[in-house]
Design a protein around this motif. Structure first.
Motif, PDB file in Angstrom:
ATOM      1  N   VAL A 171      -3.883 -10.122  -0.098  1.00 61.79           N
ATOM      2  CA  VAL A 171      -4.320  -8.794   0.334  1.00 61.79           C
ATOM      3  C   VAL A 171      -5.199  -8.222  -0.770  1.00 61.79           C
ATOM      4  N   SER A 172      -6.425  -7.809  -0.395  1.00 62.34           N
ATOM      5  CA  SER A 172      -7.321  -7.179  -1.370  1.00 62.34           C
ATOM      6  C   SER A 172      -7.689  -5.787  -0.880  1.00 62.34           C
ATOM      7  N   PHE A 173      -7.875  -4.901  -1.814  1.00 63.18           N
ATOM      8  CA  PHE A 173      -8.356  -3.567  -1.424  1.00 63.18           C
ATOM      9  C   PHE A 173      -9.209  -2.979  -2.533  1.00 63.18           C
ATOM     10  N   THR A 174     -10.064  -2.021  -2.154  1.00 58.98           N
ATOM     11  CA  THR A 174     -10.873  -1.324  -3.154  1.00 58.98           C
ATOM     12  C   THR A 174     -10.293   0.069  -3.365  1.00 58.98           C
ATOM     13  N   LEU A 175     -10.578   0.620  -4.540  1.00 57.24           N
ATOM     14  CA  LEU A 175     -10.054   1.932  -4.914  1.00 57.24           C
ATOM     15  C   LEU A 175     -10.964   2.505  -6.007  1.00 57.24           C
ATOM     16  N   PRO A 176     -10.855   3.802  -6.307  1.00 65.69           N
ATOM     17  CA  PRO A 176     -11.667   4.361  -7.383  1.00 65.69           C
ATOM     18  C   PRO A 176     -11.344   3.675  -8.712  1.00 65.69           C
ATOM     19  N   LEU A 235       0.803  -1.221   0.000  1.00 62.37           N
ATOM     20  CA  LEU A 235       0.000   0.000   0.000  1.00 62.37           C
ATOM     21  C   LEU A 235       0.843   1.282   0.000  1.00 62.37           C
ATOM     22  N   GLY A 236       2.105   1.169   0.408  1.00 55.04           N
ATOM     23  CA  GLY A 236       2.983   2.342   0.384  1.00 55.04           C
ATOM     24  C   GLY A 236       3.108   2.942  -1.017  1.00 55.04           C
ATOM     25  N   PRO A 237       3.496   2.110  -2.009  1.00 55.01           N
ATOM     26  CA  PRO A 237       3.625   2.653  -3.374  1.00 55.01           C
ATOM     27  C   PRO A 237       2.302   3.182  -3.930  1.00 55.01           C
ATOM     28  N   ILE A 238       1.194   2.571  -3.493  1.00 53.82           N
ATOM     29  CA  ILE A 238      -0.126   3.036  -3.943  1.00 53.82           C
ATOM     30  C   ILE A 238      -0.394   4.437  -3.384  1.00 53.82           C
ATOM     31  N   ASP A 266      -8.612   4.803 -11.049  1.00 51.83           N
ATOM     32  CA  ASP A 266      -7.211   4.649 -10.651  1.00 51.83           C
ATOM     33  C   ASP A 266      -6.725   3.215 -10.779  1.00 51.83           C
ATOM     34  N   CYS A 267      -7.619   2.315 -11.205  1.00 49.56           N
ATOM     35  CA  CYS A 267      -7.295   0.889 -11.156  1.00 49.56           C
ATOM     36  C   CYS A 267      -6.101   0.535 -12.051  1.00 49.56           C
ATOM     37  N   ASP A 268      -6.112   1.003 -13.291  1.00 55.33           N
ATOM     38  CA  ASP A 268      -5.027   0.638 -14.214  1.00 55.33           C
ATOM     39  C   ASP A 268      -3.679   1.150 -13.713  1.00 55.33           C
ATOM     40  N   ARG A 269      -3.724   2.380 -13.218  1.00 58.05           N
ATOM     41  CA  ARG A 269      -2.493   2.985 -12.717  1.00 58.05           C
ATOM     42  C   ARG A 269      -1.973   2.201 -11.509  1.00 58.05           C
ATOM     43  N   ALA A 270      -2.885   1.813 -10.622  1.00 61.49           N
ATOM     44  CA  ALA A 270      -2.480   1.048  -9.430  1.00 61.49           C
ATOM     45  C   ALA A 270      -1.887  -0.299  -9.840  1.00 61.49           C
ATOM     46  N   MET A 271      -2.466  -0.932 -10.867  1.00 59.33           N
ATOM     47  CA  MET A 271      -1.941  -2.219 -11.331  1.00 59.33           C
ATOM     48  C   MET A 271      -0.519  -2.049 -11.865  1.00 59.33           C
ATOM     49  N   GLU A 293       1.886   6.557  -2.459  1.00 59.56           N
ATOM     50  CA  GLU A 293       2.814   7.484  -3.101  1.00 59.56           C
ATOM     51  C   GLU A 293       2.308   7.933  -4.460  1.00 59.56           C
ATOM     52  N   ALA A 294       1.555   7.053  -5.123  1.00 53.97           N
ATOM     53  CA  ALA A 294       0.982   7.415  -6.424  1.00 53.97           C
ATOM     54  C   ALA A 294      -0.298   8.236  -6.237  1.00 53.97           C
ATOM     55  N   ASN A 295      -0.569   8.630  -4.984  1.00 48.93           N
ATOM     56  CA  ASN A 295      -1.720   9.475  -4.687  1.00 48.93           C
ATOM     57  C   ASN A 295      -3.052   8.805  -4.973  1.00 48.93           C
TER      58      ASN A 295
END
Ligand code: ASP
Ligand code: MG
Length: 408
Positions: free
Chosen positions: A307-312, A282-285, A315-320, A287-289
């Motif tokens: 580990v699973s998490f939800t996000l907008p 989750l740290g790098p996530i 932002d999904c592609d960027r997080a991947m 950092e990517a705001n």
């Protein structure tokens, strides 16, 4: 005689005719002896148009220049509304954020208000003028134009009401108040006469779009009496957002159901179960705001965790991409994403004194055969992530199960 701040959103000032309508309403309050400060948004669609225009010139516009551009939408509306008020024989004066001196920090496109100089506005009010202020914008200490984030005119309205110690801040919009849920999904949804700040804050952050979240935070902090009203109907009382909790004895335990379709879920499979893993993911996530919402971790028998998490969803592609970059370092086996997730939340201060809300929510969903993917709770809220295709059904059934058609 009262000092009232009235904020009109984009649809309420969406055409010259509607602007004249707003002027007539303001004139009635003025004739009644009230001092009125009006905050306006840009005409509907205008802010989007300006952002699109900027993007046509630069794929990634400079935030400072973007604020210079998008703040012009509100500058047009203040001028038009003042002219409409002049037409009715009233004295009215327009102010941009910088002219008031709504001082903000320098975080372009999401600036925070630091201070408001209320003296010039007071002088105008004292000689009977109506003051019209551009919402959504401010100025930093270097004189740069800033904006407060999408929907930021609500925050301008509430902040001005706080600075002027106004008797009430009225938010005029295209709905006549805050509803138990979106009436487009549940026709039996009821308008609430009152709601607490805490509940409004949860509803706003869980997907209800009536008020900008920051305006609710501000109103709670400075105890601004806030009312949501329709600009197209006369005489309604709207919904009062208040600090006091009503006597909930005969009322439903839940005040409202919010939902959000724009969610996605990412699962990182087969990570070593050791200290620091959650942080490495989750740290790098962060950092990517990218804002993470719900998080779960399950342990396997083999010393490995998922580990699973939800996000907008946006932002999904960027997080991947971010996670692909650190996958080997983390020692994760695989990454999975699902963009068809929705979140449903039941909200109510009554939860504090009534046990069994979670059980009722889960039972209702299980009776509908809806699988719960993730759960998160606060003292006055329970949220679940579900597959998006079940969203409407879930909201309808929960609204009925919690007897919200009887809410007031
Ligand atoms: N015009 C701005 C927006 O569309 C601010 C607002 O309407 O509150 O986000
Ligand atoms: Mg708005």
């Amino acid at each position: 005689m009262a000092l009232i701040v009235q904020k009109y959103g984009g649809t309420s000032v969406g055409s010259p005719e509607r602007i004249r309508n707003v002027a007539r309403r303001v004139a009635r309050f003025h004739a009644n002896g009230d001092q009125v400060v009006v905050v306006v948004s840009a005409m509907s669609g205008e802010t989007n148009r300006l952002i699109a225009l900027a993007r046509e010139v630069a794929a990634v516009p400079s935030p400072r220049e973007l604020d210079t551009i998008v703040s012009t939408g509100e500058q047009v509306t203040i001028g038009l509304l003042c002219m409409a008020l002049h037409d009715l024989g009233l004295e009215a004066k327009s102010y941009t954020g910088a002219q008031v001196r709504i001082l903000t920090d320098s975080a372009f496109t999401k600036a925070r208000i630091l201070h408001i100089d209320d003296a010039p506005i007071r002088e105008d009010l004292n000689v009977g003028r109506i003051v019209v202020v551009a919402g959504f914008q401010g100025v930093d200490r270097f004189g740069n134009i800033t904006t407060l984030g999408r929907g930021g005119s609500d925050t301008t309205g509430v902040a001005l009401a706080a600075a002027l110690k106004a008797d009430e801040c009225q938010i005029y919009t295209d709905v006549d108040g805050v509803y138990t849920t979106d009436p487009r999904i549940v026709p039996e949804a009821r308008k609430l006469d009152r709601i607490t700040f805490e509940e409004m804050l949860e509803l706003a952050s869980q997907g209800s779009k009536v008020l900008q979240i920051r305006s609710v935070e501000f109103a709670g902090k400075y105890k601004v009496k806030l009312r949501v009203l329709s600009s197209f109907e006369e005489g309604g009382e709207g919904t009062l957002v208040t600090v006091e909790e009503t006597n909930k004895m005969e009322q439903p335990v839940i005040s409202g159901i919010a939902f959000n379709r724009d969610e996605a879920k990412i699962t990182v499979r087969g990570v070593p179960d050791r200290p620091g893993t959650a942080y490495q993911i989750l740290g790098p996530i962060a950092e990517a705001n990218i804002d993470v919402d719900m998080i779960i971790q399950n342990l396997g028998h083999d010393g490995q965790a998922n580990v699973s998490f939800t996000l907008p969803r946006n932002d999904c592609d960027r997080a991947m991409e971010v996670l692909e970059g650190v996958r080997e370092h983390i020692g994760a086996q695989s990454l999975h994403s699902d963009k068809n997730i929705a979140k449903v939340s039941v909200v109510g201060v009554g939860m504090r004194s009534h046990p069994g809300v979670a059980a009722m929510m889960f039972r209702t969903l299980s009776e509908e055969g809806i699988n719960i993917l993730m759960i998160s709770t606060s003292e006055i809220k329970i949220s679940v992530a579900i597959e998006e295709r079940h969203l409407e059904q879930a909201v309808k059934r929960l609204h009925h199960a919690f007897e919200l058609e009887r809410a007031k």
